[in-house]
Design an enzyme around this catalytic site. Sequence first.
Site, short mmCIF file in Angstrom:
data_model
loop_
_atom_site.label_atom_id
_atom_site.label_comp_id
_atom_site.label_asym_id
_atom_site.label_seq_id
_atom_site.Cartn_x
_atom_site.Cartn_y
_atom_site.Cartn_z
N GLY A 14 0.80 -1.23 0.00
CA GLY A 14 0.00 0.00 0.00
C GLY A 14 0.82 1.27 0.00
CG ASP A 15 3.66 1.70 2.99
OD1 ASP A 15 3.05 2.47 3.74
OD2 ASP A 15 3.93 0.53 3.29
CD GLN A 225 -1.17 1.40 -8.50
OE1 GLN A 225 -1.06 2.39 -9.23
NE2 GLN A 225 -0.99 1.45 -7.20
CD GLU A 243 -3.98 4.90 2.96
OE1 GLU A 243 -3.58 4.57 4.08
OE2 GLU A 243 -3.87 6.06 2.51
O1 TRH Z 1 -0.83 -4.27 0.44
P1 TRH Z 1 -1.65 -3.56 1.44
O2 TRH Z 1 -2.07 -4.34 2.60
O3 TRH Z 1 -0.87 -2.32 1.88
C1 TRH Z 1 -0.87 -1.49 3.01
C2 TRH Z 1 0.46 -1.65 3.68
O4 TRH Z 1 0.45 -2.84 4.43
C3 TRH Z 1 0.74 -0.50 4.55
O5 TRH Z 1 1.94 -0.66 5.28
C4 TRH Z 1 -0.41 -0.30 5.45
O6 TRH Z 1 -0.16 0.75 6.28
C5 TRH Z 1 -1.61 -0.05 4.60
O7 TRH Z 1 -1.87 -1.21 3.81
C6 TRH Z 1 -2.83 0.32 5.36
O8 TRH Z 1 -3.00 -3.03 0.74
P2 TRH Z 1 -3.30 -1.82 -0.25
O9 TRH Z 1 -3.18 -0.53 0.48
O10 TRH Z 1 -4.56 -2.11 -0.88
O11 TRH Z 1 -2.15 -1.87 -1.35
C7 TRH Z 1 -2.06 -2.80 -2.36
C8 TRH Z 1 -1.58 -2.16 -3.64
O12 TRH Z 1 -1.29 -3.15 -4.61
C9 TRH Z 1 -2.60 -1.23 -4.26
O13 TRH Z 1 -1.95 -0.09 -4.81
C10 TRH Z 1 -3.21 -2.06 -5.40
C11 TRH Z 1 -2.00 -2.85 -5.81
N1 TRH Z 1 -2.29 -4.11 -6.51
C12 TRH Z 1 -1.98 -4.21 -7.86
O14 TRH Z 1 -1.52 -3.22 -8.47
N2 TRH Z 1 -2.19 -5.39 -8.50
C13 TRH Z 1 -2.69 -6.48 -7.87
O15 TRH Z 1 -2.85 -7.54 -8.50
C14 TRH Z 1 -3.04 -6.36 -6.49
C15 TRH Z 1 -3.64 -7.53 -5.77
C16 TRH Z 1 -2.82 -5.17 -5.84
#
Ligand code: TRH
Length: 355
Positions: A14-15, A225, A243
């Site tokens: 997510g970061d 994304q 997030e």
């Molecule tokens: O991966 P996350 O759980 O990320 C975060 C981090 O853990 C962070 O440290 C924490 O503070 C925060 O959560 C709350 O979940 P998130 O935020 O949804 O991020 C995943 C990213 O990955 C998002 O930009 C979408 C992307 N993604 C893709 O681009 N392709 C994919 O196939 C998938 C499954 C996700």
Amino acid sequence: MRWDIFCRVIDNHGDLGFCWRLAAELATRGEQVRLWVDDARALAWMAPGGAAGVQVQAWTEAAPDAVGEFVIEAFGCDPPSAFVQAMAQQQPPPVWLNLEYLCAEAYVERSHGLPSPQASGLVKWFFYPGFTARTGGLLREGGLLQAMQGFDGRSWLEARGWTPAAHERSCSLFGYAQPALQAWLARLAQAPTLLLAAPGAAQQQLRALEKPAGLRVIELPWLTQTDFDRLLWSCDLNAVRGEDSFVRAQWAAKPMLWQIYPQRDGVHAAKLRAWLDLLLQGQQTAQAEEIRRLHLAWNGLASWPQALPPLPAWQAVHEAWRERLASGPELVESLLAFVAPRRLRKTRPAGPAGG
Ligand code: TRH
């Protein structure tokens, strides 16, 4: 204008996922962005094509050759001290923002936009994304809502070989490993369902679980994304986490379940409830209560309801919520409006005060 964005990958994606979207959206609006990141590996699948106007830089403790007009540290990640020194020497100094995590709690409105004077003489401003008019809002690229409207999700799924059968509904799953997964599979299987499981902990956990009759699972690879967004637009139901995917599912406005990032001290429970309160504000219906209960169960905070709310009523809640969000602030517009008047301020004289 030139922007320096600092991102530390704490865990998961997510970061970087959020910082990348922000950088790309600033660049789309004509800004020049350097994204300083300590682990850029995930960009290989998230954004393999990069973005014009965004330069990805390895995080370094070395002094920079130049500093942009605007500096964003994402999620309080503390830019390198040599960089901060260079900022303090620049006249006028850059506008420095700490862009915080997304949260629906009331303190966000109170804290958004507050200055924090630093020992270096610089001022760091707190900038909070959020769901209400008195926050920085959510990232929403120009054209996002229109792109969704004309999108043919079924053809998109078909083209990838992830086609739900005529009688099946489709559900995406992107989550952390958790005890509630088996109960969710049982609720999903009450009607024939194709579960599209994104990579990560939940996909791995799923492998070891018993699949009830009526449930078909396809394991997905990491998507870009852009394609991940399309997956959310295409499914009848989305389970997301963290997030950034959480925000994207709200724009998709399909029935959704949010798995909040669990924190050891349990503060995530209040954060989840704060968001549910906003989402369900003014809705006294049985469905609203079912949606609340389902979220609490999914996050281990309540027992499971027997069944899912009817999908059309659930979707209507999210369509109304999307409309409310779309009439609220957009994050990049808020950022641009926030930094512009602060740009020409001089540093305060260096003094003993810390911050
Ligand atoms: O991966 P996350 O759980 O990320 C975060 C981090 O853990 C962070 O440290 C924490 O503070 C925060 O959560 C709350 O979940 P998130 O935020 O949804 O991020 C995943 C990213 O990955 C998002 O930009 C979408 C992307 N993604 C893709 O681009 N392709 C994919 O196939 C998938 C499954 C996700």
